[in-house]
Design a protein around this motif. Structure first.
Motif: not given
Length: 391
Positions: A217-243
């Motif tokens: 994030v400090k390098l200029g990336f946005k947190s939402y850009q990593f959402e797909r990676i997070h839901t891929w690794i742990n889809p249960e973290s957002d069962p009604q959204g990305g997962g």
């Protein structure tokens, strides 16, 4: 008349049979998907049937492109492909946030990048073939020059595709390029450090996304850009959204168990189950047995394409076969992988099975290239011998 000159003797019936089996599976799966999903009212089975007819005609046309035509027209095809990618940026139709489609009267929408995949295979084969004939002796310097040529030819269409944007298709282009580099004769002194660096960078980025996101994030990336990676690794973290999609997909496939629930069984409805998630229909309806048979047909098709390359023995054709194999393998691996939660979700369809005229047309054109290799074998051998004598 020599049997080798007969048209019937120049057709690879093994590949044709594999295609027919995949077409039958596609129609049954799409029909079943419509029974279990009320997301759309359109008759996708009939639409897919029309595209099968169009794609069959495309195969016939592509088969007429012998060695001489392919090598002479490769750069013209490439230029036409780039023009299509530029055209779609200005006049294309936007679907799901990507401006990747153009409207074709009577047929519907067409995604030019699917056709450009096949064009890329042809032009990369041409570049590698010409380079290796010009420079008989491989050196690190000359191999690096070939690597630069391949990179430039590939990165231009990828750049245009990313402007749409379409990450999934861009990854397919990279897979095609990577496979063709491996058979191009480039020394491992270049391949190992380059591929190793890419793997190391990818692994490092994944680690940072998972454990040190704040650094990125400090390098200029946005947190939402990593959402797909997070839901891929742990889809249960957002069962009604990305997962949601991947959880539903795995549940649908698991519901089929060994033998499946039967075609059209209303088990788990999933959005886009006729398209990118058609494998959930196959897994749910026909179980582990049905899914295994489908994968076995893919392996058989890939084996048959490799056999064509080995039987013909012309390097230019071997490069084309490699590109086609890499395209099909990456599609199957990514699509099945994302359906079972092994890989992140991307917009990559299951070859010859998923609904979609553009993807079907592109895949059929690629198979047309392979069938054309066998079909034009004798004429191609004669032309190659003439070229060698002229050198």
């Amino acid at each position: 008349m020599n049997s080798q000159n007969k048209i019937s003797a120049r057709i690879d019936y093994g590949i044709v049979l594999s295609l027919m089996l995949l077409c039958v599976i596609s129609m049954i799966s799409i029909y079943s998907a419509q029974l279990t999903n009320e997301q759309y009212n359109a008759n996708f089975v009939m639409k897919q049937a029309v595209w099968f007819v169009v794609s069959g005609f495309a195969i016939f046309v592509i088969m007429q492109l012998d060695y001489e035509r392919l090598t002479k027209w490769a750069y013209y095809f490439y230029g036409a492909g780039l023009l299509m990618l530029v055209f779609v940026l200005f006049f294309g139709k936007e679907v799901n946030g990507a401006k990747s489609w153009i409207i074709i009267p009577f047929l519907g929408s067409l995604q030019p990048s699917e056709v450009v995949k096949v064009i890329l295979i042809i032009v990369l084969a041409k570049v590698i073939w010409d380079h290796n004939r010009k420079y008989k002796l491989h050196t690190v310097k000359l191999d690096f020059l070939l690597l630069v040529k391949i990179g430039i030819i590939t990165i231009i269409p990828i750049g245009l595709i990313m402007l749409q944007p379409d990450l999934g298709t861009g990854l397919v282009f990279i897979a095609i390029m990577s496979g063709m580099i491996l058979v191009s004769g480039i020394t491992w002194k270049l391949i190992v450090p380059i591929y190793g660096s890419i793997i190391a960078i990818g692994g490092t980025l994944l680690y940072l996304v998972l454990y040190h996101e704040s650094w990125l994030v400090k390098l200029g990336f946005k947190s939402y850009q990593f959402e797909r990676i997070h839901t891929w690794i742990n889809p249960e973290s957002d069962p009604q959204g990305g997962g949601y999609q991947v959880l539903r997909a795995m549940t649908a496939i698991g519901s089929g168990q060994i033998g499946g629930n039967g075609a059209g069984y209303n088990a788990i409805a999933i959005p886009e189950n006729h398209n990118d998630f058609i494998f959930t229909v196959i897994g749910g309806d026909f179980g582990f047995v049905g899914a295994s048979i489908l994968l076995a047909i893919y392996f058989l098709l890939i084996y048959q394409i490799i056999r064509v390359a080995l039987d013909i023995g012309i390097p230019f054709y071997s490069y084309i076969c490699t590109g086609v194999v890499m395209m099909i393998m990456f599609h199957v691996f990514e699509n099945v992988g994302m359906n079972i939660g092994l890989l992140p979700i991307t917009g990559i369809p299951l070859p010859f099975i998923s609904y979609g005229g553009s993807a079907l047309l592109g895949n059929m054109m690629a198979i047309g290239l392979v069938l054309g290799i066998r079909y034009n074998y004798q004429k191609s051998m004669f032309t190659v011998k003439e070229e060698k004598l002229a050198e």
